[in-house]
Every structure is written in C-alpha cells, then in structure tokens.
Design a protein around this motif. Structure first.
Motif, PDB file in Angstrom:
ATOM      1  N   GLN A   1      53.540 -57.311 -53.452  1.00  0.00           N
ATOM      2  CA  GLN A   1      51.533 -57.637 -53.406  1.00  0.00           C
ATOM      3  C   GLN A   1      50.680 -56.327 -53.263  1.00  0.00           C
ATOM      4  O   GLN A   1      51.215 -55.442 -51.855  1.00  0.00           O
ATOM      5  N   GLU A   2      50.192 -55.433 -54.532  1.00  0.00           N
ATOM      6  CA  GLU A   2      49.847 -54.164 -54.054  1.00  0.00           C
ATOM      7  C   GLU A   2      48.490 -54.273 -53.122  1.00  0.00           C
ATOM      8  O   GLU A   2      47.552 -55.547 -53.973  1.00  0.00           O
ATOM      9  N   ILE A   3      48.179 -54.274 -51.912  1.00  0.00           N
ATOM     10  CA  ILE A   3      46.813 -54.429 -51.490  1.00  0.00           C
ATOM     11  C   ILE A   3      45.514 -52.976 -52.051  1.00  0.00           C
ATOM     12  O   ILE A   3      46.206 -51.840 -51.687  1.00  0.00           O
ATOM     13  N   ILE A   4      44.274 -53.689 -52.258  1.00  0.00           N
ATOM     14  CA  ILE A   4      43.655 -52.206 -52.431  1.00  0.00           C
ATOM     15  C   ILE A   4      42.177 -52.312 -51.511  1.00  0.00           C
ATOM     16  O   ILE A   4      41.053 -53.571 -51.803  1.00  0.00           O
ATOM     17  N   VAL A   5      41.896 -51.361 -50.657  1.00  0.00           N
ATOM     18  CA  VAL A   5      40.507 -51.693 -50.213  1.00  0.00           C
ATOM     19  C   VAL A   5      40.020 -50.495 -50.087  1.00  0.00           C
ATOM     20  O   VAL A   5      39.704 -49.306 -50.387  1.00  0.00           O
ATOM     21  N   GLU A   6      38.428 -51.465 -50.955  1.00  0.00           N
ATOM     22  CA  GLU A   6      37.581 -50.004 -51.326  1.00  0.00           C
ATOM     23  C   GLU A   6      36.694 -50.515 -50.236  1.00  0.00           C
ATOM     24  O   GLU A   6      35.610 -51.143 -50.168  1.00  0.00           O
ATOM     25  N   ALA A   7      35.962 -48.964 -50.830  1.00  0.00           N
ATOM     26  CA  ALA A   7      34.200 -49.166 -49.873  1.00  0.00           C
ATOM     27  C   ALA A   7      32.830 -48.640 -50.888  1.00  0.00           C
ATOM     28  O   ALA A   7      33.841 -47.490 -52.056  1.00  0.00           O
ATOM     29  N   ASP A   8      32.101 -49.094 -51.190  1.00  0.00           N
ATOM     30  CA  ASP A   8      31.443 -48.382 -52.120  1.00  0.00           C
ATOM     31  C   ASP A   8      30.408 -47.512 -51.563  1.00  0.00           C
ATOM     32  O   ASP A   8      30.399 -46.964 -50.320  1.00  0.00           O
ATOM     33  N   PHE A   9      30.166 -46.981 -53.030  1.00  0.00           N
ATOM     34  CA  PHE A   9      29.465 -46.401 -52.753  1.00  0.00           C
ATOM     35  C   PHE A   9      27.276 -46.573 -51.801  1.00  0.00           C
ATOM     36  O   PHE A   9      27.202 -47.286 -51.064  1.00  0.00           O
ATOM     37  N   GLY A  10      27.279 -45.768 -50.425  1.00  0.00           N
ATOM     38  CA  GLY A  10      26.771 -45.642 -49.695  1.00  0.00           C
ATOM     39  C   GLY A  10      26.882 -46.846 -48.717  1.00  0.00           C
ATOM     40  O   GLY A  10      26.177 -47.238 -47.763  1.00  0.00           O
ATOM     41  N   LYS A  11      28.474 -46.721 -48.351  1.00  0.00           N
ATOM     42  CA  LYS A  11      29.191 -47.933 -47.900  1.00  0.00           C
ATOM     43  C   LYS A  11      29.830 -47.353 -47.268  1.00  0.00           C
ATOM     44  O   LYS A  11      31.531 -46.895 -47.630  1.00  0.00           O
ATOM     45  N   ARG A  12      30.485 -47.666 -45.789  1.00  0.00           N
ATOM     46  CA  ARG A  12      31.830 -47.070 -44.972  1.00  0.00           C
ATOM     47  C   ARG A  12      32.283 -48.670 -44.589  1.00  0.00           C
ATOM     48  O   ARG A  12      31.913 -49.924 -44.625  1.00  0.00           O
ATOM     49  N   LYS A  13      33.389 -48.591 -44.512  1.00  0.00           N
ATOM     50  CA  LYS A  13      34.413 -50.198 -44.011  1.00  0.00           C
ATOM     51  C   LYS A  13      35.600 -49.669 -43.841  1.00  0.00           C
ATOM     52  O   LYS A  13      36.287 -48.734 -43.373  1.00  0.00           O
ATOM     53  N   THR A  14      36.175 -50.640 -42.286  1.00  0.00           N
ATOM     54  CA  THR A  14      36.540 -50.645 -41.964  1.00  0.00           C
ATOM     55  C   THR A  14      37.750 -51.199 -42.383  1.00  0.00           C
ATOM     56  O   THR A  14      38.019 -52.785 -42.082  1.00  0.00           O
ATOM     57  N   HIS A  15      39.287 -51.166 -42.219  1.00  0.00           N
ATOM     58  CA  HIS A  15      40.270 -51.838 -42.421  1.00  0.00           C
ATOM     59  C   HIS A  15      41.384 -51.575 -41.199  1.00  0.00           C
ATOM     60  O   HIS A  15      41.985 -50.739 -40.319  1.00  0.00           O
ATOM     61  N   TRP A  16      42.121 -52.729 -40.867  1.00  0.00           N
ATOM     62  CA  TRP A  16      43.183 -52.744 -40.108  1.00  0.00           C
ATOM     63  C   TRP A  16      44.316 -52.795 -40.654  1.00  0.00           C
ATOM     64  O   TRP A  16      43.996 -54.211 -41.620  1.00  0.00           O
ATOM     65  N   LEU A  17      45.340 -51.722 -40.397  1.00  0.00           N
ATOM     66  CA  LEU A  17      46.615 -52.810 -41.354  1.00  0.00           C
ATOM     67  C   LEU A  17      47.484 -53.477 -40.247  1.00  0.00           C
ATOM     68  O   LEU A  17      47.029 -53.609 -39.331  1.00  0.00           O
ATOM     69  N   PRO A  18      48.460 -54.091 -41.005  1.00  0.00           N
ATOM     70  CA  PRO A  18      49.218 -55.208 -40.084  1.00  0.00           C
ATOM     71  C   PRO A  18      50.114 -54.502 -38.945  1.00  0.00           C
ATOM     72  O   PRO A  18      50.298 -55.643 -37.845  1.00  0.00           O
ATOM     73  N   ASP A  19      50.459 -53.606 -38.438  1.00  0.00           N
ATOM     74  CA  ASP A  19      50.606 -52.759 -37.763  1.00  0.00           C
ATOM     75  C   ASP A  19      49.911 -52.771 -36.302  1.00  0.00           C
ATOM     76  O   ASP A  19      49.577 -51.689 -35.093  1.00  0.00           O
ATOM     77  N   SER A  20      48.211 -53.021 -36.982  1.00  0.00           N
ATOM     78  CA  SER A  20      47.335 -52.594 -35.783  1.00  0.00           C
ATOM     79  C   SER A  20      45.998 -51.119 -35.811  1.00  0.00           C
ATOM     80  O   SER A  20      45.966 -50.813 -35.586  1.00  0.00           O
ATOM     81  N   SER A  21      46.993 -50.492 -36.649  1.00  0.00           N
ATOM     82  CA  SER A  21      46.580 -49.120 -36.700  1.00  0.00           C
ATOM     83  C   SER A  21      44.903 -49.534 -37.730  1.00  0.00           C
ATOM     84  O   SER A  21      44.863 -50.337 -38.548  1.00  0.00           O
ATOM     85  N   LYS A  22      44.227 -48.830 -37.792  1.00  0.00           N
ATOM     86  CA  LYS A  22      42.650 -48.944 -37.571  1.00  0.00           C
ATOM     87  C   LYS A  22      42.085 -47.485 -38.857  1.00  0.00           C
ATOM     88  O   LYS A  22      43.151 -46.627 -38.784  1.00  0.00           O
ATOM     89  N   VAL A  23      41.789 -48.337 -40.555  1.00  0.00           N
ATOM     90  CA  VAL A  23      41.504 -47.022 -40.703  1.00  0.00           C
ATOM     91  C   VAL A  23      40.067 -47.152 -41.343  1.00  0.00           C
ATOM     92  O   VAL A  23      39.519 -48.436 -41.495  1.00  0.00           O
ATOM     93  N   ILE A  24      39.322 -45.994 -41.424  1.00  0.00           N
ATOM     94  CA  ILE A  24      37.805 -46.319 -41.469  1.00  0.00           C
ATOM     95  C   ILE A  24      37.636 -44.878 -42.643  1.00  0.00           C
ATOM     96  O   ILE A  24      37.815 -44.398 -42.627  1.00  0.00           O
ATOM     97  N   LEU A  25      36.784 -45.857 -43.451  1.00  0.00           N
ATOM     98  CA  LEU A  25      37.159 -45.192 -45.396  1.00  0.00           C
ATOM     99  C   LEU A  25      35.820 -45.337 -45.401  1.00  0.00           C
ATOM    100  O   LEU A  25      34.499 -46.024 -44.990  1.00  0.00           O
ATOM    101  N   ASN A  26      35.543 -43.194 -46.049  1.00  0.00           N
ATOM    102  CA  ASN A  26      34.144 -43.336 -46.021  1.00  0.00           C
ATOM    103  C   ASN A  26      33.521 -44.011 -46.928  1.00  0.00           C
ATOM    104  O   ASN A  26      34.633 -44.950 -48.798  1.00  0.00           O
ATOM    105  N   ALA A  27      32.412 -44.047 -47.666  1.00  0.00           N
ATOM    106  CA  ALA A  27      32.057 -44.565 -49.371  1.00  0.00           C
ATOM    107  C   ALA A  27      32.753 -43.900 -50.346  1.00  0.00           C
ATOM    108  O   ALA A  27      33.187 -42.638 -50.132  1.00  0.00           O
ATOM    109  N   ASN A  28      32.298 -44.729 -50.920  1.00  0.00           N
ATOM    110  CA  ASN A  28      33.239 -44.457 -52.088  1.00  0.00           C
ATOM    111  C   ASN A  28      34.662 -43.481 -52.375  1.00  0.00           C
ATOM    112  O   ASN A  28      35.018 -42.603 -52.799  1.00  0.00           O
TER     113      ASN A  28
END
Length: 333
Positions: free
Chosen positions: A119-146
């Motif tokens: 299964q493909e996991i898709i993580v999106e950050a909308d316009f004007g919004k940041r988003k933080t996502h944690w991967l299964p191995d505890s790696s951290k991803v901060i997505l910039n807007a868009n």
C-alpha cells in the motif's frame, strides 16, 4: 457369522427377547446385556436377522434355517459396510471442505498482508500549511506547504518527495538499507542525519545540517563517478534538465530551513524569486507591473501560514500597493 451369535440364534429364549413375546425371557436377556453392554450391538444384529427370518417361509430343518440365517447375516454385513463407506465419504468431503476453507483463509491472509505492505502512503501539506509526519522507524519529516511525500508500507525508507521537506532520519543500523529521498533530479542517500530537500523549479536543492549524505543523479544513480558527498553546511543544487551541479559551503542554514519554524527568510534575493516561492507556498499568482522591479533584490521574512501578513510585509518593503485582481491573483503596481 460369529459363534456367539449362532449360539443365540439356536436359543428359543433369545427369539422371545428379539420378538418381545415372553416377558421373563425378555427381562433375562436385558439383564444380561446390562452386564455385558459390549454385546448389545451383536444382539441387535441377531434381532434384525430374526425379524427378517420371520417374514420368509423357512423350512424347519436346522440346516436350512442355518443357511437362511447365514444369508441374512451376509446381507446385514453388506449393509453395515455400505454405511461405513458412506460415512467415510461424507467425512472425507467435510474434511476437504474444511481444508479448502482453511486454505482460502490462509491465501487470503497472505494476499491481504502483501496488499497491505504494498500500500502506498501519501502525505500532503496544503497551501499555506506545514505538516509533520513520523515514519515507522521514528524518522521525522516536516513538510513545507504544497509538498507531498510518498512511500510504501514495506519500504518506508524509500521516500519520494515533490516540494520541500526537512528530514531528521533515525540512525541506520549496519543490517538496515540506506534511507533514500528521491526527486525527479536526485537520489539523496543517508545513514542518519538532518537535511533539507527543496524540489521546485525543475531542480533540487539539498542543504545538510548535520551528518553525512550522498547525492546521485536520478537518471545515473548506478554510475559512481556522479556521486557527490556532502558535509554539514553544504548546499548543493542539481537540475536534470541542465545537468549542472552547484555546491557551496556558506552555512546557509537560516535561509534554507527557516521555513520549518514558520518563517520563510530571504536575504538579498531577487523579487521574482521571492514571488515564485510565495506562489508555491500560498497557491497564488503575483504579477509585477514593471519589468525592472522583478530584478530588485530584497531581504524579507514572511510567515508560512499567513498570506495576509505576508502581502502586507511585501507591500511595506516595496513601498508599492499589492492589489487583489482575482480570487487567487494579485498585482504589484
């Protein structure tokens, strides 16, 4: 025919028990079978033989009588054997049905696990919004807007990025595959580090804050000669279309990753570049009335998640009005 049954068949009292003709004989044999329950089944067969015998015209001679009883005994044995065979077939069918059902469940489980892992996991950050996502191995991803990252459940260490993201990758063990971030320009390979990847304007920019990463062109990642190694503070830009590498060590952390704390910082950048970045982050268009104004260099900090404040700050810095012309379009006069 069993000798015991043959003996019973020659006993008149047994016939009385089988036919229920004599109460005393009936009680005698019932008491016997209570004491010997293992012989009741044989007695039941004897009763069936006597009942079958009574409906036929049988000569009185014992030889003929014995022959008739033997024939009935053979018939009963054949009937019982047929019942046993039928029962075995029924049990076999039931076992096959259960086995088939179990196999279907097992196969369904295997397929289900495979589908789940693929299964493909898709993580999106909308316009004007940041988003933080944690991967299964505890790696951290901060997505910039868009911005968007994608990966499969079974391989969360292979991430595809469209946009901009800051990665804090958990240190990899020796037996673990390397963590990779893929864009349309570059493959960023890491073993545990913190870095920023900016994938816009048909080029990819990588800033390394700490640790160590290796960069390979997406189209030639098998060619070792094309590998670029980065050290903390390096800023590398590469475009597949132009096939041009740019590497600098200007300790550009403030400008490169300030967005993850909520503010985009631009130092001595051309206005047209700032407006392009605003277009990506806010999902708007900003037009400039005079061509020479686009080349003006400015230094400004803009909030990622507040377009109104960003436009006001830009207007005050330029000393020129920024007017809304459509729902998502603005004009600097």
């Amino acid at each position: 025919m069993p000798a015991l049954l043959a003996t019973w068949l020659e006993d008149d009292s047994f016939h009385h028990w089988a036919k229920g003709e004599n109460e005393a004989d009936y009680q005698k044999w019932e008491a016997y079978f209570e004491a010997h329950p293992e012989e009741r089944y044989l007695a039941t067969i004897g009763r069936r033989m006597i009942e079958g015998f009574s409906f036929r015209t049988i000569p009185e001679e014992k030889e003929r009588q014995a022959a008739v009883f033997e024939k009935i005994w053979t018939q009963i044995q054949a009937e019982e054997a047929a019942k046993v065979i039928a029962l075995k077939r029924k049990l076999r069918r039931q076992l096959w049905t259960v086995a088939a059902s179990f196999l279907v469940l097992v196969l369904a489980g295997i397929v289900g696990v495979q589908v789940y892992e693929q299964q493909e996991i898709i993580v999106e950050a909308d316009f004007g919004k940041r988003k933080t996502h944690w991967l299964p191995d505890s790696s951290k991803v901060i997505l910039n807007a868009n911005s968007t990252i994608t990966y499969q459940r079974r391989s969360p260490y292979l991430v595809t990025l469209d946009g901009e993201a800051f990665f804090e990758v958990t240190k990899r063990q020796d037996n673990q595959p390397a963590f990779e971030v893929n864009t349309n320009d570059l493959v960023v390979k890491v073993l545990g580090t913190a870095f920023n990847v900016h994938n816009r304007e048909q080029q990819t920019e990588v800033f390394l804050r700490e640790g160590k990463v290796e960069l390979l062109p997406a189209q030639n990642k098998q060619i070792e000669d094309t590998l670029i190694q980065m050290i903390p503070g390096d800023l590398v830009t590469y475009s597949t279309q132009r096939n041009i590498w740019q590497k600098s060590s200007q300790q550009a952390e403030e400008e490169s990753i300030s967005w993850k704390d909520g503010t985009m910082t631009f130092k001595n950048e051309q206005l047209i570049y700032v407006l392009e970045q605003m277009q990506y982050i806010y999902g708007i268009k900003i037009y400039v009335g005079k061509e020479n104004l686009k080349q003006r260099r400015i230094t400004i900090a803009l909030p990622n998640e507040n377009l109104k404040v960003a436009l006001t700050s830009l207007q005050e810095l330029l000393g020129k009005p920024v007017k809304k012309v459509e729902s998502d379009s603005y004009l600097i006069q």
